[in-house]
Design an enzyme around this catalytic site. Sequence first.
Site, PDB file in Angstrom:
ATOM      1  N   CYS A 152       0.965  -1.265   0.003  1.00 41.60           N
ATOM      2  CA  CYS A 152       0.050   0.074  -0.020  1.00 41.60           C
ATOM      3  C   CYS A 152       0.854   1.145   0.003  1.00 41.60           C
ATOM      4  O   CYS A 152       0.662   2.216  -0.917  1.00 41.60           O
ATOM      5  CB  CYS A 152      -0.831  -0.054   1.203  1.00 41.60           C
ATOM      6  SG  CYS A 152      -1.935   1.427   1.244  1.00 41.60           S
ATOM      7  N   CYS A 153       1.815   1.098   0.857  1.00 42.25           N
ATOM      8  CA  CYS A 153       2.701   2.330   0.863  1.00 42.25           C
ATOM      9  C   CYS A 153       3.607   2.506  -0.302  1.00 42.25           C
ATOM     10  O   CYS A 153       3.853   3.697  -0.769  1.00 42.25           O
ATOM     11  CB  CYS A 153       3.640   2.210   2.067  1.00 42.25           C
ATOM     12  SG  CYS A 153       3.071   2.750   3.635  1.00 42.25           S
ATOM     13  N   CYS A 199      -1.151   8.817   7.196  1.00 41.20           N
ATOM     14  CA  CYS A 199      -2.555   8.604   6.809  1.00 41.20           C
ATOM     15  C   CYS A 199      -3.319   8.276   7.669  1.00 41.20           C
ATOM     16  O   CYS A 199      -2.960   7.712   8.809  1.00 41.20           O
ATOM     17  CB  CYS A 199      -2.546   7.171   5.697  1.00 41.20           C
ATOM     18  SG  CYS A 199      -1.501   7.447   4.211  1.00 41.20           S
ATOM     19  N   CYS A 217      -3.929   4.883   9.398  1.00 40.70           N
ATOM     20  CA  CYS A 217      -2.494   4.135   9.929  1.00 40.70           C
ATOM     21  C   CYS A 217      -1.800   5.142  11.130  1.00 40.70           C
ATOM     22  O   CYS A 217      -0.402   4.980  11.365  1.00 40.70           O
ATOM     23  CB  CYS A 217      -1.524   3.986   8.870  1.00 40.70           C
ATOM     24  SG  CYS A 217      -2.122   2.714   7.708  1.00 40.70           S
ATOM     25  N   CYS A 251       7.868   3.617   5.947  1.00 40.70           N
ATOM     26  CA  CYS A 251       7.079   3.243   4.962  1.00 40.70           C
ATOM     27  C   CYS A 251       8.019   2.974   3.476  1.00 40.70           C
ATOM     28  O   CYS A 251       7.273   2.783   2.679  1.00 40.70           O
ATOM     29  CB  CYS A 251       5.690   4.439   4.554  1.00 40.70           C
ATOM     30  SG  CYS A 251       6.729   6.048   4.448  1.00 40.70           S
TER      31      CYS A 251
HETATM   32  S1  SF4 Z   1       0.563   4.782   5.791  1.00 39.03           S
HETATM   33 FE1  SF4 Z   1      -1.228   3.101   5.655  1.00 39.03          FE
HETATM   34  S2  SF4 Z   1      -2.906   3.988   4.161  1.00 39.03           S
HETATM   35 FE2  SF4 Z   1      -0.926   5.125   3.877  1.00 39.03          FE
HETATM   36  S3  SF4 Z   1      -0.012   4.440   2.173  1.00 39.03           S
HETATM   37 FE3  SF4 Z   1       1.006   3.323   3.812  1.00 39.03          FE
HETATM   38  S4  SF4 Z   1      -0.349   1.393   4.523  1.00 39.03           S
HETATM   39 FE4  SF4 Z   1      -1.348   2.845   3.080  1.00 39.03          FE
END
Ligand code: SF4
Length: 237
Positions: free
Chosen positions: A119-120, A202, A205, A230
């Site tokens: 996701c990151c 985010c 998170c 991340c």
């Molecule tokens: S912080 Fe969480 S929502 Fe944001 S990109 Fe990373 S995993 Fe995805």
Amino acid sequence: MTMYENFEQLIKNFDGATTESVLSYFLKSHKGRIALASSFGAEDQVLTDMVASLDPTTKIFSLDTGRLHEETYRVMDQTNRKYGISIDVYAPEREELEALYRQQGSYGFRDSIENRKACCHVRKIVPLKRALKGMDVWITGLRRSQSPTRELMRLVEWDEGNNLIKLNPLIEWDEKRVWDYIKEHKVPYNALHDEGFPSIGCEPCTRAVKEGEDLRAGRWWWENPEHKECGLHLRGA
Ligand code: SF4
């Protein structure tokens, strides 16, 4: 690869220099090829204030992951208005984002570190690479005392993953110094800081931390501290 032979010598030359003079040196010597990355946390706001007063034409950019807090969008607009600048916003690639939803839904990043990193990667790493294209230097608001993953970071580093110099002007600052600067210079800041969020990321998170907890404890709190990056700031990545 870089115009600097030796980062350690360069760091030594800056011994005793003010943060503004370090910034000023790099803004001048890399004009047009240096950018400040901002996630609108307190440290980034300090640097925006300094950069906007030293050279308001400097590129300042942010990554809009699509999952940010409303407060973050608000401080983005306040910042643009206060300094008369226009912060560049980079979004994820549409096709990669759509594939991510197919693979892990909306909250799949909580299921495994692998999913979280995926996701990151889509929401942050890929847009970051676009934002840094053509740059020699990126400026970050990292501070050494923020987390165990940042203890070895230096004022100037070579970023192997992104193939450019990383400048961390606040690396030696402590939290109090950040907030003293914000108050003294009336810097706009993210309202979430007043609700116990030391670190802004985010929305799903990031959470507030309790008194005495580690400053990064509110980020990916379901993971071990050594995993809490991340991928934007991994050393030697
Ligand atoms: S912080 Fe969480 S929502 Fe944001 S990109 Fe990373 S995993 Fe995805």
